[in-house]
Every structure is written in C-alpha cells, then in structure tokens.
Scaffold this motif. Structure first.
Motif, PDB file in Angstrom:
ATOM      1  N   HIS A   1      18.226  24.792  34.363  1.00 16.52           N
ATOM      2  CA  HIS A   1      19.008  23.567  34.564  1.00 16.52           C
ATOM      3  C   HIS A   1      19.217  23.322  36.067  1.00 16.52           C
ATOM      4  N   ALA A   2      19.568  24.378  36.788  1.00 10.07           N
ATOM      5  CA  ALA A   2      19.817  24.247  38.227  1.00 10.07           C
ATOM      6  C   ALA A   2      18.543  23.870  38.979  1.00 10.07           C
ATOM      7  N   GLU A   3      17.397  24.351  38.526  1.00 11.34           N
ATOM      8  CA  GLU A   3      16.125  24.053  39.183  1.00 11.34           C
ATOM      9  C   GLU A   3      15.608  22.660  38.844  1.00 11.34           C
ATOM     10  N   SER A   4      16.073  22.099  37.746  1.00  5.28           N
ATOM     11  CA  SER A   4      15.613  20.779  37.334  1.00  5.28           C
ATOM     12  C   SER A   4      16.164  19.711  38.275  1.00  5.28           C
ATOM     13  N   PRO A   5      15.351  18.740  38.677  1.00  5.18           N
ATOM     14  CA  PRO A   5      15.858  17.672  39.539  1.00  5.18           C
ATOM     15  C   PRO A   5      16.975  16.866  38.873  1.00  5.18           C
ATOM     16  N   ASP A   6      17.034  16.908  37.547  1.00  2.00           N
ATOM     17  CA  ASP A   6      18.068  16.185  36.813  1.00  2.00           C
ATOM     18  C   ASP A   6      19.311  17.038  36.547  1.00  2.00           C
ATOM     19  N   GLY A   7      19.304  18.296  36.977  1.00  2.00           N
ATOM     20  CA  GLY A   7      20.436  19.189  36.741  1.00  2.00           C
ATOM     21  C   GLY A   7      21.675  18.736  37.497  1.00  2.00           C
TER      22      GLY A   7
ATOM     23  N   LEU B   1      25.886  21.611  33.843  1.00  2.00           N
ATOM     24  CA  LEU B   1      26.148  23.048  33.915  1.00  2.00           C
ATOM     25  C   LEU B   1      27.376  23.406  33.086  1.00  2.00           C
ATOM     26  N   PHE B   2      28.442  22.641  33.260  1.00  2.00           N
ATOM     27  CA  PHE B   2      29.657  22.933  32.497  1.00  2.00           C
ATOM     28  C   PHE B   2      29.411  22.769  30.998  1.00  2.00           C
ATOM     29  N   ASP B   3      28.617  21.777  30.621  1.00  2.00           N
ATOM     30  CA  ASP B   3      28.283  21.609  29.204  1.00  2.00           C
ATOM     31  C   ASP B   3      27.519  22.823  28.678  1.00  2.00           C
ATOM     32  N   LEU B   4      26.567  23.328  29.476  1.00  2.00           N
ATOM     33  CA  LEU B   4      25.825  24.533  29.073  1.00  2.00           C
ATOM     34  C   LEU B   4      26.755  25.733  28.939  1.00  2.00           C
ATOM     35  N   ILE B   5      27.647  25.903  29.909  1.00  2.00           N
ATOM     36  CA  ILE B   5      28.579  27.035  29.872  1.00  2.00           C
ATOM     37  C   ILE B   5      29.429  26.954  28.612  1.00  2.00           C
ATOM     38  N   ILE B   6      29.951  25.775  28.331  1.00  4.43           N
ATOM     39  CA  ILE B   6      30.799  25.601  27.142  1.00  4.43           C
ATOM     40  C   ILE B   6      30.013  25.941  25.887  1.00  4.43           C
ATOM     41  N   GLU B   7      28.809  25.421  25.785  1.00  3.82           N
ATOM     42  CA  GLU B   7      27.960  25.682  24.619  1.00  3.82           C
ATOM     43  C   GLU B   7      27.708  27.178  24.461  1.00  3.82           C
ATOM     44  N   GLN B   8      27.397  27.845  25.568  1.00  5.37           N
ATOM     45  CA  GLN B   8      27.098  29.274  25.517  1.00  5.37           C
ATOM     46  C   GLN B   8      28.333  30.103  25.200  1.00  5.37           C
TER      47      GLN B   8
ATOM     48  N   LEU C   1      24.029  39.698  37.173  1.00  5.26           N
ATOM     49  CA  LEU C   1      24.184  38.459  36.404  1.00  5.26           C
ATOM     50  C   LEU C   1      25.075  37.474  37.156  1.00  5.26           C
ATOM     51  N   ALA C   2      26.172  37.985  37.690  1.00  2.87           N
ATOM     52  CA  ALA C   2      27.103  37.132  38.438  1.00  2.87           C
ATOM     53  C   ALA C   2      26.416  36.512  39.647  1.00  2.87           C
ATOM     54  N   ALA C   3      25.569  37.278  40.313  1.00  3.03           N
ATOM     55  CA  ALA C   3      24.848  36.752  41.477  1.00  3.03           C
ATOM     56  C   ALA C   3      23.886  35.637  41.071  1.00  3.03           C
ATOM     57  N   ARG C   4      23.276  35.765  39.923  1.00  5.16           N
ATOM     58  CA  ARG C   4      22.370  34.715  39.445  1.00  5.16           C
ATOM     59  C   ARG C   4      23.145  33.434  39.116  1.00  5.16           C
ATOM     60  N   ILE C   5      24.308  33.571  38.509  1.00  3.17           N
ATOM     61  CA  ILE C   5      25.128  32.391  38.224  1.00  3.17           C
ATOM     62  C   ILE C   5      25.541  31.733  39.540  1.00  3.17           C
ATOM     63  N   ARG C   6      25.925  32.532  40.503  1.00  2.00           N
ATOM     64  CA  ARG C   6      26.312  32.021  41.825  1.00  2.00           C
ATOM     65  C   ARG C   6      25.156  31.277  42.463  1.00  2.00           C
ATOM     66  N   GLY C   7      23.939  31.799  42.326  1.00  2.00           N
ATOM     67  CA  GLY C   7      22.760  31.135  42.872  1.00  2.00           C
ATOM     68  C   GLY C   7      22.524  29.772  42.233  1.00  2.00           C
ATOM     69  N   ALA C   8      22.687  29.692  40.920  1.00  2.00           N
ATOM     70  CA  ALA C   8      22.534  28.409  40.223  1.00  2.00           C
ATOM     71  C   ALA C   8      23.614  27.435  40.679  1.00  2.00           C
ATOM     72  N   ALA C   9      24.833  27.933  40.828  1.00  2.00           N
ATOM     73  CA  ALA C   9      25.933  27.079  41.293  1.00  2.00           C
ATOM     74  C   ALA C   9      25.652  26.575  42.705  1.00  2.00           C
TER      75      ALA C   9
ATOM     76  N   ALA D   1      22.764  25.985  44.123  1.00  2.00           N
ATOM     77  CA  ALA D   1      21.737  24.941  44.070  1.00  2.00           C
ATOM     78  C   ALA D   1      22.317  23.622  43.571  1.00  2.00           C
ATOM     79  N   LEU D   2      23.130  23.691  42.539  1.00  2.00           N
ATOM     80  CA  LEU D   2      23.705  22.462  41.987  1.00  2.00           C
ATOM     81  C   LEU D   2      24.709  21.829  42.939  1.00  2.00           C
ATOM     82  N   VAL D   3      25.528  22.627  43.584  1.00  2.00           N
ATOM     83  CA  VAL D   3      26.502  22.086  44.542  1.00  2.00           C
ATOM     84  C   VAL D   3      25.779  21.391  45.686  1.00  2.00           C
ATOM     85  N   ALA D   4      24.737  22.016  46.207  1.00  2.00           N
ATOM     86  CA  ALA D   4      23.990  21.398  47.316  1.00  2.00           C
ATOM     87  C   ALA D   4      23.422  20.043  46.883  1.00  2.00           C
TER      88      ALA D   4
END
Length: 192
Positions: free
Chosen positions: A77-83, A88-95, A118-126, A128-131
């Motif tokens: 999701h974070a890598e997708s241009p549409d992410g 992200l919050f919807d995915l987190i809620i679903e999971q 795992l936490a570092a990977r979530i931080r990395g996705a965050a 990318a999305l914040v940027a």
C-alpha cells in the motif's frame, strides 16, 4: 471404516504446512484468543506438533509470521502511488479486527528482535506515506511517521481491548479524531 493415514511428504510439504499453520493460527486465535493451546493450531492445520515447532518454535514466531503477511500488505500500500494515510488506517483497522490475539503476543515480546524488525517495517511504510501526503499538501507539515505509528498503536490497542460489539463505533470515532489532527489546515469543529 478406518481412517487412511496421511502420506508423509517430508520436506516437500514444508511450505504448504507453514501456510496451513498460519491460516489455522489466524482462525484459532481469532475465535479463542491468546490463551488457546499452541497445539490447537497444529490440530486445526492438520499437521503434527513436530511440524508446528519446526516452523514456529514459540508463539512469538507464529505471531511474527502472521504480522509479516499483514505488513507485506501495508508495504505494498505504501509503495503504491495511490497509497494514502487514510488507506493505511483502513488496512490497520481491517487487520486488527482479525488479528487482535496476535497483537497481545507481539506486545508481550516487544523487545524481541523479530518484533523490533516488524516495527521498523511499519515505520518505513509510515515514512513513505507521510512524505507523499505531505508533498501533496494533504497533511500538516508537522505530522511525521512517529505520529502515524502512535495513531496505529492507539487504534490497535483500542480495537484489541474494546468491546467487540462496539468496534464499528470505535472505528468511526477514532478516524474522526485522527484526521483533524493530521489535516493540512485546521478543521472547524462541527457540532453533530
């Protein structure tokens, strides 16, 4: 009629057994919670205890495997241009809604190196999305990945430990609280 013994396929069955164990763990722990005996996962997967322990020597290893799959979805999701952060919050809620027992397992071992990764990977996705969201002017420039990680933690904790019957309302309220805090411009408070 006697039950036919399952053919022992040896190492060739390894990847299939691993997938079966992860799927069984999701189901078993979602229904019965964190205190479910580890052996119930092997039974549900239709594999022996030895196979369970070869793949997952402890509950944390199993929880990390489940979250690894979840985080792959988040990373995609974070890598997708549409992410987006909203996505992200919807995915987190679903999971969270289907993985709450695993959250307790992960929290219990938060200093375990596997959990730290795992936490570092979530931080990395965050990150990318914040940027991306900041560059598009969708969020306040003061918002950073740490804010997103805190919001994820708050959502996960609230949904994991809240009354299951009230979760839909909790999700709506949590999102209503989060977005004004992240918005690029102040949002007028509306009395509903």
């Amino acid at each position: 009629m006697a039950a036919q013994a399952k053919e022992n396929r040896g190492p060739a069955a390894g990847p299939e057994n691993r997938r079966a164990l992860i799927a069984a763990a999701r189901e078993v722990y979602a229904v019965s919670g964190y205190s479910t005996p580890f052996s119930a996962v092997a039974k549900k997967a239709g594999v022996g205890q030895g196979s369970l322990y070869r793949h997952f020597p402890d509950r944390t290893a199993l929880a990390v495997a489940v979250f690894d799959e979840n985080i792959r979805v988040i990373e995609a999701h974070a890598e997708s241009p549409d992410g987006t952060l909203d996505g992200l919050f919807d995915l987190i809620i679903e999971q969270v809604l289907v993985s709450s027992a695993f959250i307790d397992m992960i929290v219990a071992d938060r200093d375990d190196e596997r959990v730290v990764q795992l936490a570092a990977r979530i931080r990395g996705a965050a990150d990318a999305l914040v940027a991306r969201e900041r560059a598009a002017g969708h969020i306040n420039t003061s918002v950073d990945a740490d804010d997103v990680v805190i919001a994820i933690s708050m959502l996960a904790s609230t949904l994991t430990h809240g009354d299951a019957e009230l979760r839909a309302g909790m999700v709506r309220r949590a999102k209503a609280l989060l977005w004004p805090a992240f918005a690029s411009a102040p949002i007028e408070h509306r009395a509903d």
